[in-house]
Design an enzyme around this catalytic site. Sequence first.
Site, PDB file in Angstrom:
ATOM      1  N   ASP A  96     -15.679  21.407  -8.357  1.00 32.34           N
ATOM      2  CA  ASP A  96     -15.813  21.903  -9.732  1.00 32.34           C
ATOM      3  C   ASP A  96     -14.681  22.865 -10.050  1.00 32.34           C
ATOM      4  O   ASP A  96     -14.403  23.799  -9.287  1.00 32.34           O
ATOM      5  CB  ASP A  96     -17.148  22.629  -9.918  1.00 32.34           C
ATOM      6  CG  ASP A  96     -17.243  23.280 -11.290  1.00 32.34           C
ATOM      7  OD1 ASP A  96     -17.429  22.542 -12.275  1.00 32.34           O
ATOM      8  OD2 ASP A  96     -17.097  24.513 -11.373  1.00 32.34           O
ATOM      9  N   TYR A 126      -9.778  28.900 -14.769  1.00 33.80           N
ATOM     10  CA  TYR A 126      -9.603  29.427 -13.425  1.00 33.80           C
ATOM     11  C   TYR A 126      -8.118  29.515 -13.056  1.00 33.80           C
ATOM     12  O   TYR A 126      -7.442  28.509 -12.873  1.00 33.80           O
ATOM     13  CB  TYR A 126     -10.327  28.557 -12.403  1.00 33.80           C
ATOM     14  CG  TYR A 126     -11.812  28.428 -12.616  1.00 33.80           C
ATOM     15  CD1 TYR A 126     -12.535  29.389 -13.327  1.00 33.80           C
ATOM     16  CD2 TYR A 126     -12.516  27.343 -12.104  1.00 33.80           C
ATOM     17  CE1 TYR A 126     -13.890  29.265 -13.527  1.00 33.80           C
ATOM     18  CE2 TYR A 126     -13.885  27.219 -12.287  1.00 33.80           C
ATOM     19  CZ  TYR A 126     -14.565  28.173 -13.010  1.00 33.80           C
ATOM     20  OH  TYR A 126     -15.923  28.052 -13.199  1.00 33.80           O
ATOM     21  N   LYS A 144     -14.188  21.726 -17.339  1.00 39.56           N
ATOM     22  CA  LYS A 144     -14.891  22.332 -18.463  1.00 39.56           C
ATOM     23  C   LYS A 144     -14.059  22.329 -19.743  1.00 39.56           C
ATOM     24  O   LYS A 144     -12.829  22.222 -19.696  1.00 39.56           O
ATOM     25  CB  LYS A 144     -15.298  23.766 -18.088  1.00 39.56           C
ATOM     26  CG  LYS A 144     -16.111  23.792 -16.788  1.00 39.56           C
ATOM     27  CD  LYS A 144     -16.554  25.169 -16.387  1.00 39.56           C
ATOM     28  CE  LYS A 144     -17.295  25.128 -15.062  1.00 39.56           C
ATOM     29  NZ  LYS A 144     -16.413  24.911 -13.920  1.00 39.56           N
TER      30      LYS A 144
END
Length: 338
Positions: free
Chosen positions: A54, A59, A85
Amino acid sequence: MDVTQRLTLPRGGLSLPCIGMGCAPLGGLYQPVSEAQARATLDGAWDAGVRFFDTAPFYGYTQSEHRLGAALRQRPRKEFVISTKVGRLMRPDASVRAGDDGFCSPLPFRPHYDYTYDGVLRSHDDSLQRLGLECIDILFVHDIGRVTHGEMDQQYWRQLTDGGGFRALDELRASGQVKAVGLGVNECEIVLRAMAEFDLDCTLLAGRYTLLEQASLSPLLDLCAVRGNAVVIGGPFNSGVLAGNGKFNYADAPTEILERVARLDAICREFKVPLQAAALQFPLAHPAVASCIPGGQDLAQLKQNLDWFATMIPNALWTALQGAGLIDARAPVPKGAA
């Protein structure tokens, strides 16, 4: 527990490994991570049997996606599951500095919230290019809700509803460009709100159903089980406090949390079980939960997580924790050694 064990999601037929790897740390969250270290960690994860990864544009300000894609592009695509995401578009920005949003060496792209139809589609396309993959398996809406957005909550919520963000997710799913869609959040209320508006295949819930707190048991997890909204547990160590770093909800843990962790740890020690092993295995007992994805900054941490995940835990430990009022009496617990 077996790292190769898989569960087929109630909708869409996607087979999800019961343990995966959260890749926020590979973006340098709180501690610097070199390219070589990131690659060694990802290669080690693959060699150990991890097949669920994930990530998110946020990030490392796109760094995690770049690193993950570079490590996975050479692997057989049908063998792994990848989630990323939407909700933030990353725009070039020379003012980005080390330490922004907790990332030690972020790339020069600044996140801008955008949950609209066009924003979701653009974010999906951008992630494909950064990853260098032809498809993404799961697309989560990242960090929507009142806790994240405060007074801007309704504006961003309307981008998902009136602005077509949910419609974009539905089109990506219906066309087969992604296999599953859902939310990736740290709060429970927004998941219930979204489930009243849109059919979620799965939800990445970080920190809200753990050995330390189970307030999400009812109504959220009960409803998820009934509605086929499979839950992926992120942050099983509650930002690290259950792993010994003193952090809770991305900040220094308050005294009452540290005291509760100490009580949990004391009972685990009575049964010669690492607290971290109990924390990793506990949430997977709930029928709504499909997977757990601890993070890993280096190969040693990754291997330690997998060792904890495989630790045999006696049933008596769970009984003792419930008897001490440290885990909810209604919470399903793993079936371990007698």
